[in-house]
Design a protein around this motif. Structure first.
Motif, PDB file in Angstrom:
ATOM      1  N   GLN A   4      35.184 -25.411  10.250  1.00 57.27           N
ATOM      2  CA  GLN A   4      34.849 -24.596  11.419  1.00 57.27           C
ATOM      3  C   GLN A   4      33.769 -25.261  12.262  1.00 57.27           C
ATOM      4  O   GLN A   4      33.775 -25.126  13.491  1.00 57.27           O
ATOM      5  CB  GLN A   4      34.388 -23.201  10.971  1.00 57.27           C
ATOM      6  N   MET A   5      32.855 -25.981  11.611  1.00 51.37           N
ATOM      7  CA  MET A   5      31.849 -26.719  12.371  1.00 51.37           C
ATOM      8  C   MET A   5      32.490 -27.861  13.142  1.00 51.37           C
ATOM      9  O   MET A   5      32.113 -28.149  14.286  1.00 51.37           O
ATOM     10  CB  MET A   5      30.751 -27.242  11.428  1.00 51.37           C
ATOM     11  N   LEU A   6      33.487 -28.497  12.520  1.00 51.95           N
ATOM     12  CA  LEU A   6      34.152 -29.617  13.191  1.00 51.95           C
ATOM     13  C   LEU A   6      35.000 -29.144  14.361  1.00 51.95           C
ATOM     14  O   LEU A   6      35.098 -29.837  15.381  1.00 51.95           O
ATOM     15  CB  LEU A   6      35.027 -30.386  12.186  1.00 51.95           C
ATOM     16  N   THR A   7      35.618 -27.974  14.215  1.00 47.58           N
ATOM     17  CA  THR A   7      36.468 -27.465  15.299  1.00 47.58           C
ATOM     18  C   THR A   7      35.667 -26.744  16.378  1.00 47.58           C
ATOM     19  O   THR A   7      36.220 -26.409  17.429  1.00 47.58           O
ATOM     20  CB  THR A   7      37.527 -26.503  14.739  1.00 47.58           C
ATOM     21  N   GLY A   8      34.388 -26.495  16.109  1.00 48.06           N
ATOM     22  CA  GLY A   8      33.553 -25.831  17.103  1.00 48.06           C
ATOM     23  C   GLY A   8      33.455 -24.336  16.930  1.00 48.06           C
ATOM     24  O   GLY A   8      32.822 -23.660  17.742  1.00 48.06           O
ATOM     25  N   LYS A  24      31.429 -36.279  14.000  1.00 47.32           N
ATOM     26  CA  LYS A  24      31.816 -34.913  13.638  1.00 47.32           C
ATOM     27  C   LYS A  24      31.858 -33.986  14.850  1.00 47.32           C
ATOM     28  O   LYS A  24      32.620 -33.021  14.862  1.00 47.32           O
ATOM     29  CB  LYS A  24      30.828 -34.359  12.602  1.00 47.32           C
ATOM     30  N   ALA A  25      31.032 -34.275  15.824  1.00 46.32           N
ATOM     31  CA  ALA A  25      30.993 -33.450  17.033  1.00 46.32           C
ATOM     32  C   ALA A  25      30.406 -34.281  18.166  1.00 46.32           C
ATOM     33  O   ALA A  25      29.552 -35.137  17.941  1.00 46.32           O
ATOM     34  CB  ALA A  25      30.161 -32.192  16.803  1.00 46.32           C
ATOM     35  N   SER A  47      24.972 -38.235  29.545  1.00 52.60           N
ATOM     36  CA  SER A  47      24.462 -38.409  28.182  1.00 52.60           C
ATOM     37  C   SER A  47      25.509 -37.903  27.190  1.00 52.60           C
ATOM     38  O   SER A  47      25.824 -36.713  27.159  1.00 52.60           O
ATOM     39  CB  SER A  47      23.149 -37.644  27.999  1.00 52.60           C
ATOM     40  N   ILE A  48      26.006 -38.813  26.398  1.00 57.61           N
ATOM     41  CA  ILE A  48      27.031 -38.471  25.394  1.00 57.61           C
ATOM     42  C   ILE A  48      26.369 -38.504  24.016  1.00 57.61           C
ATOM     43  O   ILE A  48      25.909 -39.564  23.564  1.00 57.61           O
ATOM     44  CB  ILE A  48      28.213 -39.460  25.442  1.00 57.61           C
ATOM     45  N   GLU A  49      26.302 -37.353  23.375  1.00 65.87           N
ATOM     46  CA  GLU A  49      25.697 -37.253  22.042  1.00 65.87           C
ATOM     47  C   GLU A  49      26.804 -37.086  20.998  1.00 65.87           C
ATOM     48  O   GLU A  49      27.795 -36.399  21.235  1.00 65.87           O
ATOM     49  CB  GLU A  49      24.740 -36.069  21.969  1.00 65.87           C
ATOM     50  N   ALA A  50      26.582 -37.703  19.851  1.00 64.41           N
ATOM     51  CA  ALA A  50      27.560 -37.610  18.758  1.00 64.41           C
ATOM     52  C   ALA A  50      26.836 -37.426  17.436  1.00 64.41           C
ATOM     53  O   ALA A  50      25.872 -38.153  17.138  1.00 64.41           O
ATOM     54  CB  ALA A  50      28.434 -38.858  18.701  1.00 64.41           C
TER      55      ALA A  50
END
Length: 230
Positions: free
Chosen positions: A98-102, A150-151, A184-187
């Motif tokens: 669920q964290m990965l899918t948002g 992961k996100a 700004s792209i955060e990962a």
């Protein structure tokens, strides 16, 4: 007188003999009664002993049943514990998915990639060749996902599996929300892996630089991204 005396003596002897016979008979009778009473007591004792043996046998059988039930209960409790452990693992796995899918918020270490338009644009050149386009942003997103991110978020807006990034003039639209450069792209993910993937020779950063995009890569110990709001 002598004859009378003999009769007296004889009578006395007979009396004594009769008394002894009567005493012996009575004594024998009493002894027989005592023996008969002892026989009854023995029969009662034998009966009670048999009952005790039966009770002991029943007790052993009941104890065996108790041991069997206890073993079955222990097996059931062990199975139940294993099921609870499995359920706990499934719940944990579900939360991670669920964290990965948002569906749930997510936090963790990761990297940030900032894409900026070129500071210097020759007057004789086409301006579009010196600004960040949606393809540049999508290139970075794809590389980060390939490296195990992961996100991902762009200017604080989280990206989902059905998100779309498009150019709208000088700005970029993320799911309909417009953002100007820099982007700004955060990962969130394993920092070293993400960095190495971006900095491969002839990789993403080299391609961006060749397109006149200014790139800055950094790391963060804690990046937080919220859950999707339906």
């Amino acid at each position: 007188m002598k004859l009378k005396g003999k009769h007296v003596v004889l009578s006395f002897v007979l009396f004594i003999f009769g008394f002894l016979v009567a005493f012996s008979y009575q004594n024998t009778k009493e002894q027989a009664e005592v023996i008969q009473l002892s026989q009854q007591e023995w029969e009662k004792d034998f009966y009670y002993r048999q009952q005790l043996l039966q009770f002991e046998e029943q007790s052993r059988e009941l104890q065996q049943k108790v041991d069997t039930y206890r073993q079955e209960i222990n097996t059931f409790e062990k199975s139940l514990g294993e099921q609870e452990t499995a359920i706990g693992e499934y719940v944990e796995m579900k939360g991670k998915l669920q964290m990965l899918t948002g569906e749930l918020p997510i936090t963790g270490p990761g990297v940030s990639v900032t894409l900026s338009d070129a500071d210097y644009i020759p007057s004789t050149e086409n301006t579009n060749q010196y600004i960040v386009h949606d393809r540049h942003v999508q290139l970075v997103i794809n590389e980060l996902y390939s490296a195990g991110a992961k996100a991902i978020a762009i200017n604080g807006q989280r990206i989902y599996k059905d998100s779309y990034v498009t150019c709208v003039g000088p700005v970029i639209s993320v799911d309909g929300n417009q953002y100007p450069a820099p982007f700004s792209i955060e990962a969130i993910g394993e920092q070293e892996t993400l960095e190495v993937s971006l900095e491969l020779k002839n990789g993403v950063i080299d391609m961006l630089v060749s397109d006149n995009v200014e790139v800055e890569v950094g790391t963060a110990d804690q990046i937080a991204m919220g859950a999707r709001v339906n």
